[in-house]
Scaffold this motif. Structure first.
Motif, PDB file in Angstrom:
ATOM      1  N   MET A 100      20.084  -9.415  15.148  1.00  0.00           N
ATOM      2  CA  MET A 100      19.367 -10.498  14.493  1.00  0.00           C
ATOM      3  C   MET A 100      18.739 -10.032  13.172  1.00  0.00           C
ATOM      4  O   MET A 100      18.668 -10.772  12.195  1.00  0.00           O
ATOM      5  N   HIS A 188       7.610   3.979   2.702  1.00  0.00           N
ATOM      6  CA  HIS A 188       7.509   3.496   1.326  1.00  0.00           C
ATOM      7  C   HIS A 188       8.153   4.451   0.321  1.00  0.00           C
ATOM      8  O   HIS A 188       8.531   4.049  -0.763  1.00  0.00           O
ATOM      9  N   ARG A 227      -1.080   3.996  14.983  1.00  0.00           N
ATOM     10  CA  ARG A 227      -1.179   3.477  16.346  1.00  0.00           C
ATOM     11  C   ARG A 227       0.081   3.806  17.136  1.00  0.00           C
ATOM     12  O   ARG A 227       1.170   3.892  16.587  1.00  0.00           O
ATOM     13  N   LEU A 229       3.043   2.906  19.253  1.00  0.00           N
ATOM     14  CA  LEU A 229       3.811   1.708  19.585  1.00  0.00           C
ATOM     15  C   LEU A 229       4.572   1.921  20.885  1.00  0.00           C
ATOM     16  O   LEU A 229       4.947   3.042  21.216  1.00  0.00           O
ATOM     17  N   ARG A 230       4.820   0.845  21.622  1.00  0.00           N
ATOM     18  CA  ARG A 230       5.667   0.952  22.802  1.00  0.00           C
ATOM     19  C   ARG A 230       7.093   1.278  22.365  1.00  0.00           C
ATOM     20  O   ARG A 230       7.555   0.796  21.332  1.00  0.00           O
ATOM     21  N   ILE A 236      12.481  -2.569  16.564  1.00  0.00           N
ATOM     22  CA  ILE A 236      12.298  -3.782  15.758  1.00  0.00           C
ATOM     23  C   ILE A 236      11.255  -3.552  14.657  1.00  0.00           C
ATOM     24  O   ILE A 236      11.421  -4.005  13.517  1.00  0.00           O
ATOM     25  N   VAL A 237      10.208  -2.776  14.970  1.00  0.00           N
ATOM     26  CA  VAL A 237       9.185  -2.493  13.960  1.00  0.00           C
ATOM     27  C   VAL A 237       9.761  -1.602  12.858  1.00  0.00           C
ATOM     28  O   VAL A 237       9.580  -1.867  11.671  1.00  0.00           O
ATOM     29  N   THR A 240      12.311  -3.598  10.752  1.00  0.00           N
ATOM     30  CA  THR A 240      11.624  -4.569   9.889  1.00  0.00           C
ATOM     31  C   THR A 240      10.947  -3.867   8.723  1.00  0.00           C
ATOM     32  O   THR A 240      11.025  -4.320   7.574  1.00  0.00           O
ATOM     33  N   THR A 244      11.912  -4.395   4.861  1.00  0.00           N
ATOM     34  CA  THR A 244      10.881  -4.873   3.938  1.00  0.00           C
ATOM     35  C   THR A 244      10.793  -3.962   2.722  1.00  0.00           C
ATOM     36  O   THR A 244      10.791  -4.417   1.577  1.00  0.00           O
ATOM     37  N   LEU A 249      14.357  -8.590   3.317  1.00  0.00           N
ATOM     38  CA  LEU A 249      13.883  -9.784   4.039  1.00  0.00           C
ATOM     39  C   LEU A 249      13.639 -10.933   3.069  1.00  0.00           C
ATOM     40  O   LEU A 249      12.514 -11.355   2.850  1.00  0.00           O
TER      41      LEU A 249
ATOM     42  N   ASP B  97       1.987  -6.962  21.587  1.00  0.00           N
ATOM     43  CA  ASP B  97       2.531  -6.362  20.370  1.00  0.00           C
ATOM     44  C   ASP B  97       1.602  -6.548  19.180  1.00  0.00           C
ATOM     45  O   ASP B  97       1.477  -5.662  18.332  1.00  0.00           O
ATOM     46  N   LEU B 101       0.003  -3.647  16.886  1.00  0.00           N
ATOM     47  CA  LEU B 101       0.255  -3.558  15.448  1.00  0.00           C
ATOM     48  C   LEU B 101      -1.032  -3.664  14.641  1.00  0.00           C
ATOM     49  O   LEU B 101      -1.009  -3.515  13.425  1.00  0.00           O
ATOM     50  N   LEU B 224      10.956 -15.152   6.118  1.00  0.00           N
ATOM     51  CA  LEU B 224      11.347 -13.798   6.533  1.00  0.00           C
ATOM     52  C   LEU B 224      12.817 -13.525   6.255  1.00  0.00           C
ATOM     53  O   LEU B 224      13.365 -12.547   6.739  1.00  0.00           O
ATOM     54  N   LEU B 229      15.599 -15.871  13.210  1.00  0.00           N
ATOM     55  CA  LEU B 229      15.002 -14.983  14.209  1.00  0.00           C
ATOM     56  C   LEU B 229      14.600 -15.777  15.439  1.00  0.00           C
ATOM     57  O   LEU B 229      14.262 -16.954  15.358  1.00  0.00           O
ATOM     58  N   ARG B 230      14.616 -15.140  16.608  1.00  0.00           N
ATOM     59  CA  ARG B 230      14.097 -15.789  17.803  1.00  0.00           C
ATOM     60  C   ARG B 230      12.589 -15.981  17.651  1.00  0.00           C
ATOM     61  O   ARG B 230      11.904 -15.130  17.083  1.00  0.00           O
ATOM     62  N   ASP B 232      10.199 -15.582  19.662  1.00  0.00           N
ATOM     63  CA  ASP B 232       9.330 -14.542  20.217  1.00  0.00           C
ATOM     64  C   ASP B 232       9.417 -13.237  19.418  1.00  0.00           C
ATOM     65  O   ASP B 232       8.603 -12.333  19.625  1.00  0.00           O
ATOM     66  N   ALA B 233      10.368 -13.136  18.495  1.00  0.00           N
ATOM     67  CA  ALA B 233      10.430 -11.956  17.639  1.00  0.00           C
ATOM     68  C   ALA B 233       9.694 -12.185  16.321  1.00  0.00           C
ATOM     69  O   ALA B 233       9.291 -11.236  15.652  1.00  0.00           O
ATOM     70  N   ILE B 236       6.118 -10.362  15.678  1.00  0.00           N
ATOM     71  CA  ILE B 236       6.161  -8.918  15.455  1.00  0.00           C
ATOM     72  C   ILE B 236       6.861  -8.596  14.126  1.00  0.00           C
ATOM     73  O   ILE B 236       6.435  -7.710  13.387  1.00  0.00           O
ATOM     74  N   VAL B 237       7.906  -9.355  13.802  1.00  0.00           N
ATOM     75  CA  VAL B 237       8.616  -9.118  12.537  1.00  0.00           C
ATOM     76  C   VAL B 237       7.716  -9.494  11.351  1.00  0.00           C
ATOM     77  O   VAL B 237       7.592  -8.729  10.388  1.00  0.00           O
ATOM     78  N   THR B 240       4.831  -6.941  11.044  1.00  0.00           N
ATOM     79  CA  THR B 240       5.317  -5.660  10.527  1.00  0.00           C
ATOM     80  C   THR B 240       5.625  -5.756   9.038  1.00  0.00           C
ATOM     81  O   THR B 240       5.282  -4.859   8.263  1.00  0.00           O
ATOM     82  N   ALA B 241       6.272  -6.853   8.646  1.00  0.00           N
ATOM     83  CA  ALA B 241       6.619  -7.017   7.235  1.00  0.00           C
ATOM     84  C   ALA B 241       5.354  -7.065   6.374  1.00  0.00           C
ATOM     85  O   ALA B 241       5.266  -6.405   5.337  1.00  0.00           O
ATOM     86  N   LEU B 243       2.337  -5.857   7.130  1.00  0.00           N
ATOM     87  CA  LEU B 243       1.680  -4.548   7.158  1.00  0.00           C
ATOM     88  C   LEU B 243       2.408  -3.572   6.243  1.00  0.00           C
ATOM     89  O   LEU B 243       1.784  -2.727   5.593  1.00  0.00           O
ATOM     90  N   THR B 244       3.726  -3.694   6.180  1.00  0.00           N
ATOM     91  CA  THR B 244       4.509  -2.803   5.312  1.00  0.00           C
ATOM     92  C   THR B 244       4.217  -3.110   3.844  1.00  0.00           C
ATOM     93  O   THR B 244       3.951  -2.208   3.048  1.00  0.00           O
TER      94      THR B 244
END
Lengths: 250, 250
Positions: A100, A188, A227, A229-230, A236-237, A240, A244, A249, B97, B101, B224, B229-230, B232-233, B236-237, B240-241, B243-244
């Motif tokens: 995806m 980055h 942090r 992460l699981r 996915i993190v 993404t 980015t 994206l 999640d 994050l 995005l 995207l689903r 539920d994703a 988090i996507v 993350t984007a 935060l990046t």
């Protein structure tokens, strides 16, 4: 959006393209479509067509392409996700989300702390299952490319395979690697390459030997931050964050 | 890393801090720790201490703080995730999640296509459950802050609440909004604010009326990218984007 069907060996010049068994069943029994219905077909290599159902029987479905269509844009950086195999349904989610997000290929690997063995994976025909998930995810997200899910190999085998591409190794979690002298780069700071491998670990993390083997193999150690992460969120993190940073994206 | 326990009203000057019931049970029955064991305690507001168990009985556990410890760094941008409630366990994952994050708070909302009602959420005591998930995720990821999960409200109620913060509205999926005249900004173009709200939709997407209501409320519509995207994703996507882009993943 018309329903989409995957026809890996389709010839767009044909007036009568047979759907593979599973796709035919989905069209006629699940979606109950018949002759005249408008659908989309894609070849998994980037080709997408509007098409019309010309025959929908119990056993066989044939469609006729009408016009080429425009699929969701592919990423310009071809990223191979090299992912340690996670527990059953977690790995399914990783495959689905990676497709995806636009990966070019997925390479499952088995590391020291991976909780499943190569022989178990082979016995369970997991590669077939993952490839089916990749197809289904491509359908849902609008891609006309189905990324290959390669046969699982060990981390050692992976390092031994030659690769001219940058290999980005997610060295997580930070806590267990601190004070071990490994230096890690921030995402980055990594310029956009034409293609790259992104390597992510298992639930139990990497062993120090594995992190050292990554350094030996000239992989670039990266970090996703402070942090923890699981393991099942890391792919996915990390994907993404890379997409980015590399401006994908959009 | 020593096991961590959440003591929301702890007084670090006390020599004998009682653990809340659930945490006490976890320490003595699940982890089978006794007097003398070293643990960490945190107050959910950023305070983290190394501590020693001074008494571990069937009913009550007391610990003594030894020294202040350093928790995982908090993000410099305080992000409130405003998330349409997804189906049961999917929403649990979103909460877990998002905390991992680094969000500052979570505001569940119910929109036109959200498949659960406010009264169902109240009856199921979902807010309590989500807050427990936030605590558990904070423990796992190393944060000493437990972000509040607020009571669910409708999207309209959310817009009516005054907010001086930028509100970023994930206007997905792209396909259904194209040609509707909504212009959306890329995440890259949004400079880092001191705090922000990130708003994400339900499984069925937003209605056009809801997207228009976001524009009326002066929210910034963001995208995005080209692939669907689903639901539920998306949280988090999108997190993350952001935060990046804002340089927080380090």
């Amino acid at each position: 959006v018309p329903p989409r069907f995957y026809v890996p060996d389709l010839d767009p010049r044909s007036e009568r393209i047979p759907l593979p068994d599973e796709e035919a069943e989905h069209l006629s029994r699940v979606m109950r479509l018949g002759a005249g219905a408008e659908v989309e077909i894609f070849d998994g290599r980037g080709g997408l067509w509007r098409a019309e159902v010309v025959q929908a029987g119990k056993r066989a479905v044939f469609v006729k392409p009408i016009a080429k269509a425009k699929p969701a844009a592919e990423a310009t950086v071809a990223i191979t996700l090299v992912a340690c195999v996670l527990k059953s349904d977690k790995m399914d989610d990783v495959i689905r989300d990676a497709v995806m997000l636009g990966v070019a290929a997925i390479q499952p690997v088995v590391s020291a702390r991976t909780e499943v063995s190569l022989s178990n994976l082979a016995r369970g025909r997991r590669a077939d299952r993952w490839q089916r998930i990749a197809v289904s995810s491509a359908k849902q997200c609008g891609r006309a490319v189905v990324p290959p899910v390669r046969e699982a190999i060990t981390l050692d085998q992976y390092w031994q395979a030659e690769s001219g591409e940058p290999r980005l190794f997610c060295a997580e979690p930070k806590a267990s690697l601190e004070g071990e002298g490994f230096s890690r780069r921030l995402l980055h700071d990594i310029p956009s390459p034409p293609s790259a491998h992104l390597i992510v670990g298992p639930e139990g993390g990497w062993t120090l030997t594995e992190v050292a083997s990554a350094v030996d193999a000239r992989a670039i150690l990266i970090t996703l931050g402070a942090r923890t992460l699981r393991a099942d969120a890391v792919p996915i993190v990390a994907l993404t964050a890379l997409l980015t940073v590399w401006g994908e994206l959009r």
